[in-house]
Design a protein around this motif. Structure first.
Motif, short mmCIF file in Angstrom:
data_model
loop_
_atom_site.label_atom_id
_atom_site.label_comp_id
_atom_site.label_asym_id
_atom_site.label_seq_id
_atom_site.Cartn_x
_atom_site.Cartn_y
_atom_site.Cartn_z
N CYS A 15 0.83 -1.21 0.00
CA CYS A 15 0.00 0.00 0.00
C CYS A 15 0.86 1.26 0.00
O CYS A 15 0.52 2.26 -0.65
CB CYS A 15 -0.93 0.00 1.21
N GLY A 16 1.98 1.22 0.73
CA GLY A 16 2.88 2.37 0.72
C GLY A 16 3.47 2.61 -0.66
O GLY A 16 3.53 3.75 -1.13
N LEU A 17 3.93 1.53 -1.31
CA LEU A 17 4.48 1.67 -2.66
C LEU A 17 3.40 2.11 -3.65
O LEU A 17 3.67 2.89 -4.57
CB LEU A 17 5.09 0.34 -3.11
N ALA A 18 2.17 1.60 -3.46
CA ALA A 18 1.07 2.03 -4.33
C ALA A 18 0.82 3.53 -4.17
O ALA A 18 0.52 4.23 -5.15
CB ALA A 18 -0.19 1.24 -3.99
N THR A 19 0.95 4.02 -2.94
CA THR A 19 0.76 5.46 -2.70
C THR A 19 1.81 6.26 -3.46
O THR A 19 1.50 7.29 -4.08
CB THR A 19 0.85 5.77 -1.20
N VAL A 20 3.05 5.79 -3.43
CA VAL A 20 4.12 6.48 -4.16
C VAL A 20 3.83 6.52 -5.65
O VAL A 20 3.97 7.56 -6.32
CB VAL A 20 5.47 5.80 -3.89
N LEU A 21 3.40 5.38 -6.20
CA LEU A 21 3.08 5.33 -7.63
C LEU A 21 1.92 6.26 -7.98
O LEU A 21 1.94 6.96 -9.00
CB LEU A 21 2.75 3.90 -8.04
N LEU A 22 0.90 6.27 -7.12
CA LEU A 22 -0.25 7.15 -7.36
C LEU A 22 0.16 8.62 -7.32
O LEU A 22 -0.33 9.44 -8.10
CB LEU A 22 -1.35 6.86 -6.33
N LEU A 23 1.07 8.95 -6.40
CA LEU A 23 1.56 10.32 -6.34
C LEU A 23 2.36 10.67 -7.59
O LEU A 23 2.23 11.78 -8.14
CB LEU A 23 2.43 10.51 -5.09
N LEU A 24 3.18 9.73 -8.06
CA LEU A 24 3.98 9.99 -9.25
C LEU A 24 3.09 10.18 -10.48
O LEU A 24 3.41 10.96 -11.37
CB LEU A 24 4.96 8.84 -9.48
N PHE A 25 1.96 9.45 -10.50
CA PHE A 25 1.03 9.59 -11.62
C PHE A 25 -0.08 10.60 -11.32
O PHE A 25 -1.04 10.71 -12.07
CB PHE A 25 0.41 8.23 -11.95
N ARG A 26 0.08 11.33 -10.21
CA ARG A 26 -0.80 12.43 -9.84
C ARG A 26 -2.26 12.00 -9.66
O ARG A 26 -3.19 12.72 -9.99
CB ARG A 26 -0.72 13.55 -10.89
N SER A 27 -2.44 10.80 -9.09
CA SER A 27 -3.79 10.34 -8.75
C SER A 27 -3.97 10.55 -7.24
O SER A 27 -3.83 9.62 -6.44
CB SER A 27 -3.95 8.86 -9.12
#
Length: 346
Positions: A242-254
């Motif tokens: 979930c933490g890594l998913a948060t990072v990816l979502l932030l990088l893709f601006r979601s």
């Protein structure tokens, strides 16, 4: 029944870590926002984002204390006896933090706003640290029934590391939520500002977690073993995902979905800690059954808990939902009848 109440207590800790932790994280970034001119915009966003819900989030802390005091009085006595100092410092910080936040906005004098803002920001740093140190002291087995109050119970490797992790986790949550709040309030210049800080805070969490593995191997052996196998390990892995998913979502601006994944990462971490301590409330010295109150007390506590969830749960969900949708407006000067006076801007 005792096991059920114990899990309710863990859920209350997770809820406060996520809801209250987000507010503490906002205060952390308020502290690091810079001087009056440089920090004006970030602090403006923090004021507007926190205003509708910051008091409500403390409901989870009150609920936790009631459950602990009523359902597990032996645990309550042991923890508050051995760790009264960090708990008292956390309580003082909680009060000062609320006072600083509430008084800063209606104040018109720049000097007063700076004082109230400093109180709010510093308390937002110290309170999660001391609360984390308390959990670390419990997890490391330094607290038992009859343990006298001493610095060794909380000013040691695992408690200090847990306190730092608590600060980093709240900073992570606060920055993630402020990214979405910046878009909601039309502050496009602050989206990337808090996005960068969310990524930095996550990096701090990872560094502290990795550094803590060898340090806690011997210092908190029972909990360490619980976190590295079985259900505890599964929850830790899910928290990491979930933490890594948060990072990816932030990088893709979601930014909308990143709120859910960041909350899930913190909640799952608290759940992993609860699983790792089973069947102990105080590792290796006090089990759930040993700490439990009278059977009829637990039954009534369970009934009251269900009633509280039914009556209070839906309004809280509605409040958080309305706040997320931007339907709640902060109070204006006219609402609070706050008026300027000569010399206010000095």
């Amino acid at each position: 029944m005792a096991d059920l109440i114990a899990w309710v207590m863990v859920l209350a800790i997770a809820a406060y870590a996520c809801a209250g932790g987000t507010d503490y994280g906002a205060g952390f970034w308020d502290l690091l926002a810079g001087g009056a001119e440089r920090g004006r915009r970030p602090r403006w966003l923090i004021d507007h984002a926190m205003a509708p819900v910051w008091e409500v989030n403390n409901v989870w802390l009150i609920f936790l204390l009631v459950i602990m005091w009523t359902g597990f009085p032996t645990l309550f006595q042991a923890v508050f006896g051995a760790l009264w100092l960090p708990l008292a410092l956390a309580a003082i910080g909680l009060v000062l933090r609320g006072a600083g936040f509430a008084l800063r906005k209606p104040s018109r004098r720049l000097a007063r706003r700076r004082v109230y803002g400093a109180v709010f920001a510093v308390s937002s740093l110290l309170t999660p640290f001391f609360l984390g140190a308390v959990l670390g002291g419990i997890a490391s087995g330094r607290v038992a029934v009859g343990t006298p109050a001493s610095a060794d119970a909380w000013a040691h490797t695992t408690p200090v590391l847990t306190g730092l992790l608590a600060v980093a986790a709240t900073a992570f949550l606060g920055a993630v939520f402020l990214c979405s709040d910046a878009r909601r309030f039309g502050a496009d210049d602050l989206v990337d500002y808090f996005r960068l800080r969310a990524l930095l805070a996550f990096a701090a969490v990872v560094v502290l977690a990795i550094a803590g593995l060898p340090l806690t191997h011997d210092d908190a052996r029972y909990v360490w073993e619980g976190l590295t196998r079985g259900l505890g390990l599964l929850l830790v892995a899910l928290a990491a995902v979930c933490g890594l998913a948060t990072v990816l979502l932030l990088l893709f601006r979601s930014y909308g979905w990143s709120r859910f994944t960041s909350v899930a990462s913190v909640a799952l971490t608290v759940g992993a800690w609860g699983c790792a301590q089973r069947p102990y409330l105080l590792p290796t010295s006090l089990t759930v059954s040993q700490a439990a109150g009278a059977a009829h007390t637990l039954r009534w506590l369970a009934i009251v808990t269900v009633i509280a969830i039914v009556l209070v749960g839906p309004p809280l969900v509605l409040l958080y939902r309305l706040d997320t949708l931007g339907e709640l407006e902060p109070l204006t000067d006219a609402d609070t009848r706050a008026a300027g006076s000569p010399g206010d801007d000095l």
